[in-house]
Design a protein around this motif. Structure first.
Motif, PDB file in Angstrom:
ATOM      1  N   VAL A   6       0.810  -1.216   0.000  1.00  0.00           N
ATOM      2  CA  VAL A   6       0.000   0.000   0.000  1.00  0.00           C
ATOM      3  C   VAL A   6       0.840   1.261   0.000  1.00  0.00           C
ATOM      4  O   VAL A   6       0.306   2.355   0.114  1.00  0.00           O
ATOM      5  CB  VAL A   6      -0.959   0.024   1.210  1.00  0.00           C
ATOM      6  N   GLY A   7       2.139   1.106  -0.108  1.00  0.00           N
ATOM      7  CA  GLY A   7       3.009   2.273  -0.083  1.00  0.00           C
ATOM      8  C   GLY A   7       3.383   2.635   1.336  1.00  0.00           C
ATOM      9  O   GLY A   7       3.343   1.817   2.248  1.00  0.00           O
ATOM     10  N   SER A   8       3.738   3.897   1.553  1.00  0.00           N
ATOM     11  CA  SER A   8       4.266   4.335   2.840  1.00  0.00           C
ATOM     12  C   SER A   8       3.188   4.659   3.868  1.00  0.00           C
ATOM     13  O   SER A   8       3.486   4.792   5.048  1.00  0.00           O
ATOM     14  CB  SER A   8       5.152   5.563   2.638  1.00  0.00           C
ATOM     15  N   LEU A  68       1.572  -4.390   3.512  1.00  0.00           N
ATOM     16  CA  LEU A  68       3.014  -4.199   3.461  1.00  0.00           C
ATOM     17  C   LEU A  68       3.285  -2.717   3.219  1.00  0.00           C
ATOM     18  O   LEU A  68       2.962  -2.186   2.152  1.00  0.00           O
ATOM     19  CB  LEU A  68       3.615  -5.036   2.323  1.00  0.00           C
ATOM     20  N   LYS A  69       3.830  -2.062   4.229  1.00  0.00           N
ATOM     21  CA  LYS A  69       4.191  -0.651   4.064  1.00  0.00           C
ATOM     22  C   LYS A  69       5.620  -0.582   3.543  1.00  0.00           C
ATOM     23  O   LYS A  69       6.518  -1.236   4.058  1.00  0.00           O
ATOM     24  CB  LYS A  69       4.072   0.094   5.386  1.00  0.00           C
ATOM     25  N   THR A  70       5.815   0.203   2.502  1.00  0.00           N
ATOM     26  CA  THR A  70       7.125   0.342   1.871  1.00  0.00           C
ATOM     27  C   THR A  70       7.468   1.823   1.746  1.00  0.00           C
ATOM     28  O   THR A  70       6.720   2.683   2.192  1.00  0.00           O
ATOM     29  CB  THR A  70       7.109  -0.300   0.467  1.00  0.00           C
ATOM     30  N   ASP A  71       8.561   2.104   1.106  1.00  0.00           N
ATOM     31  CA  ASP A  71       8.968   3.487   0.867  1.00  0.00           C
ATOM     32  C   ASP A  71       8.268   4.083  -0.356  1.00  0.00           C
ATOM     33  O   ASP A  71       8.482   5.249  -0.679  1.00  0.00           O
ATOM     34  CB  ASP A  71      10.488   3.571   0.679  1.00  0.00           C
ATOM     35  N   ASN A  75      -0.453   4.374  -2.797  1.00  0.00           N
ATOM     36  CA  ASN A  75      -0.971   4.093  -4.135  1.00  0.00           C
ATOM     37  C   ASN A  75      -2.405   3.594  -4.141  1.00  0.00           C
ATOM     38  O   ASN A  75      -2.948   3.304  -5.181  1.00  0.00           O
ATOM     39  CB  ASN A  75      -0.065   3.099  -4.865  1.00  0.00           C
ATOM     40  N   GLY A  76      -3.011   3.440  -2.995  1.00  0.00           N
ATOM     41  CA  GLY A  76      -4.396   2.983  -2.960  1.00  0.00           C
ATOM     42  C   GLY A  76      -4.508   1.497  -3.229  1.00  0.00           C
ATOM     43  O   GLY A  76      -3.540   0.817  -3.555  1.00  0.00           O
ATOM     44  N   ILE A  77      -5.706   1.027  -3.076  1.00  0.00           N
ATOM     45  CA  ILE A  77      -5.977  -0.393  -3.285  1.00  0.00           C
ATOM     46  C   ILE A  77      -7.107  -0.479  -4.287  1.00  0.00           C
ATOM     47  O   ILE A  77      -8.168   0.086  -4.088  1.00  0.00           O
ATOM     48  CB  ILE A  77      -6.388  -1.052  -1.954  1.00  0.00           C
ATOM     49  N   GLY A  78      -6.878  -1.225  -5.368  1.00  0.00           N
ATOM     50  CA  GLY A  78      -7.904  -1.372  -6.393  1.00  0.00           C
ATOM     51  C   GLY A  78      -8.581  -2.723  -6.309  1.00  0.00           C
ATOM     52  O   GLY A  78      -7.934  -3.740  -6.152  1.00  0.00           O
TER      53      GLY A  78
END
Length: 96
Positions: A6-8, A68-71, A75-78
């Motif tokens: 899901v991004g940060s 999963l949080k990343t750097d 980006n949202g979830i589709g």
């Protein structure tokens, strides 16, 4: 179980959780009951009474979700992204 990058940051955690759980149920619908029959170039099924999705009574009592949080930027979830991946492990198991 559902998982996704899901991004940060998760902007709406409860919405994201509901989106993933609903997508898992939709994926199960594709696996368990959705079937389109084509006759003379047209779909025989006209609506959900002939094309039933999984009902809540048929759904798992609990769907475990991990994000999963990343750097990467958020980006949202589709829904389309999740549903396709939700059914895949079950399809792989049923083909063995």
């Amino acid at each position: 179980m559902g998982a996704g990058d899901v991004g940060s940051q998760i902007i709406n955690p409860s919405g994201a959780l509901n989106e993933v759980q609903g997508s898992v149920i939709e994926g199960l619908s594709h696996l368990m009951g959705y079937e389109i029959t084509i006759e003379r170039g047209r779909a025989v099924q006209s609506n959900f009474h002939e094309y039933p999705p999984v009902r809540l009574t048929q759904a798992p009592p609990e769907i475990e979700v991990h994000f999963l949080k990343t750097d990467n930027p958020p980006n949202g979830i589709g829904r389309t992204w999740i549903a396709a991946r939700a059914a895949r492990p079950f399809a792989m198991l049923s083909s063995r």
